[in-house]
Design an enzyme around this catalytic site. Structure first.
Site, PDB file in Angstrom:
ATOM      1  N   SER A   9      22.004  87.287  38.918  1.00 23.14           N
ATOM      2  CA  SER A   9      23.622  87.433  38.891  1.00 23.14           C
ATOM      3  C   SER A   9      23.810  85.537  38.566  1.00 23.14           C
ATOM      4  CB  SER A   9      24.331  87.918  39.933  1.00 23.14           C
ATOM      5  OG  SER A   9      23.757  86.947  40.979  1.00 23.14           O
ATOM      6  N   GLY A  10      22.604  84.805  38.440  1.00 22.21           N
ATOM      7  CA  GLY A  10      22.577  83.226  38.691  1.00 22.21           C
ATOM      8  C   GLY A  10      23.190  82.668  37.343  1.00 22.21           C
ATOM      9  N   TYR A  11      22.951  81.468  37.286  1.00 23.56           N
ATOM     10  CA  TYR A  11      22.737  80.944  36.309  1.00 23.56           C
ATOM     11  C   TYR A  11      22.301  81.184  34.872  1.00 23.56           C
ATOM     12  CZ  TYR A  11      26.821  78.540  36.955  1.00 23.56           C
ATOM     13  OH  TYR A  11      28.346  77.491  38.387  1.00 23.56           O
ATOM     14  N   VAL A  12      20.580  80.542  35.221  1.00 21.70           N
ATOM     15  CA  VAL A  12      19.583  80.867  34.992  1.00 21.70           C
ATOM     16  C   VAL A  12      19.038  82.012  34.924  1.00 21.70           C
ATOM     17  CG1 VAL A  12      16.255  81.247  34.887  1.00 21.70           C
ATOM     18  CG2 VAL A  12      17.951  79.247  36.060  1.00 21.70           C
ATOM     19  N   CYS A 149      14.024  71.085  35.416  1.00 17.95           N
ATOM     20  CA  CYS A 149      13.981  70.801  34.271  1.00 17.95           C
ATOM     21  C   CYS A 149      14.475  69.536  34.395  1.00 17.95           C
ATOM     22  CB  CYS A 149      16.419  71.382  34.745  1.00 17.95           C
ATOM     23  SG  CYS A 149      16.746  71.329  36.016  1.00 17.95           S
ATOM     24  N   ASN A 314      19.867  71.677  30.593  1.00 18.90           N
ATOM     25  CA  ASN A 314      18.742  72.103  31.583  1.00 18.90           C
ATOM     26  C   ASN A 314      18.627  73.385  32.090  1.00 18.90           C
ATOM     27  OD1 ASN A 314      22.052  71.892  32.454  1.00 18.90           O
ATOM     28  ND2 ASN A 314      21.116  72.646  33.886  1.00 18.90           N
TER      29      ASN A 314
HETATM   30  N1  NAP Z   1      19.936  75.820  36.975  1.00 18.43           N
HETATM   31  C1  NAP Z   1      19.012  74.926  36.162  1.00 18.43           C
HETATM   32  O1  NAP Z   1      19.450  74.406  35.639  1.00 18.43           O
HETATM   33  C2  NAP Z   1      17.772  75.259  36.426  1.00 18.43           C
HETATM   34  C3  NAP Z   1      16.739  75.034  35.860  1.00 18.43           C
HETATM   35  C4  NAP Z   1      15.379  74.811  36.487  1.00 18.43           C
HETATM   36  C5  NAP Z   1      14.873  75.849  37.251  1.00 18.43           C
HETATM   37  N2  NAP Z   1      16.172  76.714  38.178  1.00 18.43           N
HETATM   38  C6  NAP Z   1      15.428  77.511  38.875  1.00 18.43           C
HETATM   39  O2  NAP Z   1      15.467  78.538  38.208  1.00 18.43           O
HETATM   40  C7  NAP Z   1      15.476  79.503  39.656  1.00 18.43           C
HETATM   41  C8  NAP Z   1      17.381  80.076  40.027  1.00 18.43           C
HETATM   42  O3  NAP Z   1      18.047  79.037  39.919  1.00 18.43           O
HETATM   43  P1  NAP Z   1      19.661  78.744  39.288  1.00 18.43           P
HETATM   44  O4  NAP Z   1      20.113  78.040  38.711  1.00 18.43           O
HETATM   45  O5  NAP Z   1      19.620  80.110  38.233  1.00 18.43           O
HETATM   46  O6  NAP Z   1      20.224  79.883  41.610  1.00 18.43           O
HETATM   47  P2  NAP Z   1      21.697  80.526  41.257  1.00 18.43           P
HETATM   48  O7  NAP Z   1      22.591  80.542  40.335  1.00 18.43           O
HETATM   49  O8  NAP Z   1      21.917  79.674  42.581  1.00 18.43           O
HETATM   50  O9  NAP Z   1      21.039  81.723  41.100  1.00 18.43           O
HETATM   51  C9  NAP Z   1      20.185  82.660  41.927  1.00 18.43           C
HETATM   52  C10 NAP Z   1      20.338  84.268  42.489  1.00 18.43           C
HETATM   53  O10 NAP Z   1      19.159  84.101  43.699  1.00 18.43           O
HETATM   54  C11 NAP Z   1      19.515  85.463  43.742  1.00 18.43           C
HETATM   55  N3  NAP Z   1      19.247  85.397  45.481  1.00 18.43           N
HETATM   56  C12 NAP Z   1      19.322  84.483  46.103  1.00 18.43           C
HETATM   57  N4  NAP Z   1      18.440  84.004  47.298  1.00 18.43           N
HETATM   58  C13 NAP Z   1      18.115  85.225  46.803  1.00 18.43           C
HETATM   59  C14 NAP Z   1      16.962  86.305  48.143  1.00 18.43           C
HETATM   60  N5  NAP Z   1      16.473  85.433  49.310  1.00 18.43           N
HETATM   61  N6  NAP Z   1      16.676  86.803  47.274  1.00 18.43           N
HETATM   62  C15 NAP Z   1      16.795  87.706  46.336  1.00 18.43           C
HETATM   63  N7  NAP Z   1      18.020  87.558  45.603  1.00 18.43           N
HETATM   64  C16 NAP Z   1      18.240  86.123  46.228  1.00 18.43           C
HETATM   65  C17 NAP Z   1      21.411  85.307  44.081  1.00 18.43           C
HETATM   66  O11 NAP Z   1      21.679  86.707  43.367  1.00 18.43           O
HETATM   67  P3  NAP Z   1      22.684  87.752  43.713  1.00 18.43           P
HETATM   68  O12 NAP Z   1      22.689  87.197  45.331  1.00 18.43           O
HETATM   69  O13 NAP Z   1      23.429  87.728  43.672  1.00 18.43           O
HETATM   70  O14 NAP Z   1      21.021  89.402  44.654  1.00 18.43           O
HETATM   71  C18 NAP Z   1      21.704  84.215  43.563  1.00 18.43           C
HETATM   72  O15 NAP Z   1      22.626  84.695  41.786  1.00 18.43           O
HETATM   73  C19 NAP Z   1      15.422  78.468  40.997  1.00 18.43           C
HETATM   74  O16 NAP Z   1      14.730  78.595  41.717  1.00 18.43           O
HETATM   75  C20 NAP Z   1      16.174  77.327  40.214  1.00 18.43           C
HETATM   76  O17 NAP Z   1      15.538  76.495  40.754  1.00 18.43           O
HETATM   77  C21 NAP Z   1      17.022  76.349  37.776  1.00 18.43           C
END
Ligand code: NAP
EC number: 1.2.1.103
Length: 347
Positions: A9-12, A149, A314
């Site tokens: 459900s997250g952005y990645v 990123c 990113n």
């Molecule tokens: N955003 C970027 O540009 C980027 C770039 C490179 C790397 N990353 C890394 O990629 C990862 C995801 O980033 P994102 O930006 O997609 O974050 P995000 O939008 O906050 O999404 C993370 C997802 O993980 C789930 N989650 C959160 N806590 C959890 C837990 N304790 N147990 C199980 N599921 C959980 C949540 O879904 P539900 O609550 O719906 O289950 C949430 O939608 C992070 O580690 C981030 O550092 C991000």
């Protein structure tokens, strides 16, 4: 190949689905979310409307592993590490998007991430998922840790210049980051009226990507450098620009030849050099939606530094795109499958 995405459900997670939904070698069979269990993924990721009937499941990573060949963990750092020890027992391939297995020195997790790592043997099994630096290791990998990123943009744009003679081992990196870089989680600082039109120094010192950048620059060049990173959130949704000061001297021909030598025919690295263009230097605006990393430089003779620029989306070259590229390599697919789209322009 059947794949599953945890944290879909997250952005990645959403970006992984966007890239994989039309990938000819891939069937996405399971996508997890606790908050949106039972809902169609297109409700949360409307770009996928009409392209998939997938629904989110509230399923544990371990149960998902029983249904797929490869699992993406798109979870916050400190969360993936809770699941990986169990997942490696199942034989599933893992691509972790978090920082939990990026740092080779487990001692660095406490000062930079605030937790003791506790699985040094597992760290050794993970390959840093940056194809341009680690392609041969990725070919034989079962577990990948996808780069951060800001780290990606910094490493891509600094590494080629480290063969120059440096007058300082400190490299200053100024990062400008779009709002999606901090994920889809909610907090007050992300409210529109607080965020819009602000340029916020959200991490002027002690950014967590520092040791990761230093680790990979040492791997690429054999030189130990210190990264002085300041990160700002700016008024964009996607995109990162890193502007780095490398204290050294070099003329234009030498620097271009260093870039060409370092990157050869890498298809996703573009060297930006059109002085008559509106886009003389890398600009996130020209990479949004693509898996390209644009690299360029300027020469500052006054203080004897090379100013290098890196621009990426990113969520793609800084996350899901590099992960899919690594997935293609580790499974013997065409490395560029699903990734050769041009950027959106204008955006
Ligand atoms: N955003 C970027 O540009 C980027 C770039 C490179 C790397 N990353 C890394 O990629 C990862 C995801 O980033 P994102 O930006 O997609 O974050 P995000 O939008 O906050 O999404 C993370 C997802 O993980 C789930 N989650 C959160 N806590 C959890 C837990 N304790 N147990 C199980 N599921 C959980 C949540 O879904 P539900 O609550 O719906 O289950 C949430 O939608 C992070 O580690 C981030 O550092 C991000």
């Amino acid at each position: 190949m059947k794949v599953g995405i945890v944290g879909a459900s997250g952005y990645v997670g959403g970006e992984l689905m966007r890239l994989l939904v039309r990938h000819p070698e891939i069937e996405i069979t399971s996508v997890s979310s606790t908050r949106h269990s039972g809902e169609k993924v297109s409700r949360i990721h409307p770009d996928l409307y009409g392209l998939t009937d997938l629904k989110f499941e509230d399923i544990t990573p371990l149960d998902m592993a029983g249904k797929v060949d490869l699992i993406f963990l798109a979870l916050p750092h400190g969360t993936s590490i809770k699941y990986v020890p169990g997942l490696v027992e199942t034989g599933v391939k893992i691509i972790d998007m978090s920082a939990d297995f990026r740092l080779k020195n487990p001692e660095l997790y406490k000062p930079w991430y605030g937790y003791e790592h506790g699985y040094p043997d597992l760290i050794k099994k993970f390959v840093y998922g940056m194809p341009e630096l680690h392609r041969e290791q990725i070919k034989n990998a079962t577990y990948i840790a996808t780069p951060g990123c800001i780290a990606s943009s910094s490493i891509y744009s600094i590494a080629p210049f480290l063969s120059l003679e440096l007058s300082s081992d400190i490299i200053n990196v100024d990062a400008k980051v779009g709002s999606s870089g901090s994920g889809s989680g909610l907090d007050e600082s992300k409210v529109f009226s607080e965020r819009f039109d602000s340029i916020r120094a959200y991490k002027p010192v002690n950014h967590r990507h520092t040791p990761e950048i230093e680790q990979e620059l040492e791997y690429a060049s054999g030189k130990k450098v210190k990264i002085a990173l300041s990160a700002h959130s700016v008024n964009m949704v996607r995109g990162i620009l890193t502007t780095s000061s490398i204290y050294s001297e070099g003329d234009e021909i030498t620097l271009w030849s260093l870039l060409r030598k370092f990157y050869g025919n890498e298809k996703f690295i573009r060297l930006i050099m059109d002085r008559k263009s509106n886009y003389k230097y890398p600009d996130p605006k020209t990479v949004i939606g693509s898996n390209f990393a644009d690299i360029g430089f300027a020469i500052d003779k006054y203080v004897k530094r090379v100013v290098s620029f890196g621009a990426i989306d990113n969520l793609i070259k800084g996350a899901a795109g590099n992960a899919v590229q690594s997935m293609n390599i580790m499974n013997g697919f065409n490395e560029y499958e699903g990734l050769m789209m041009p950027s959106l322009f204008p955006v």
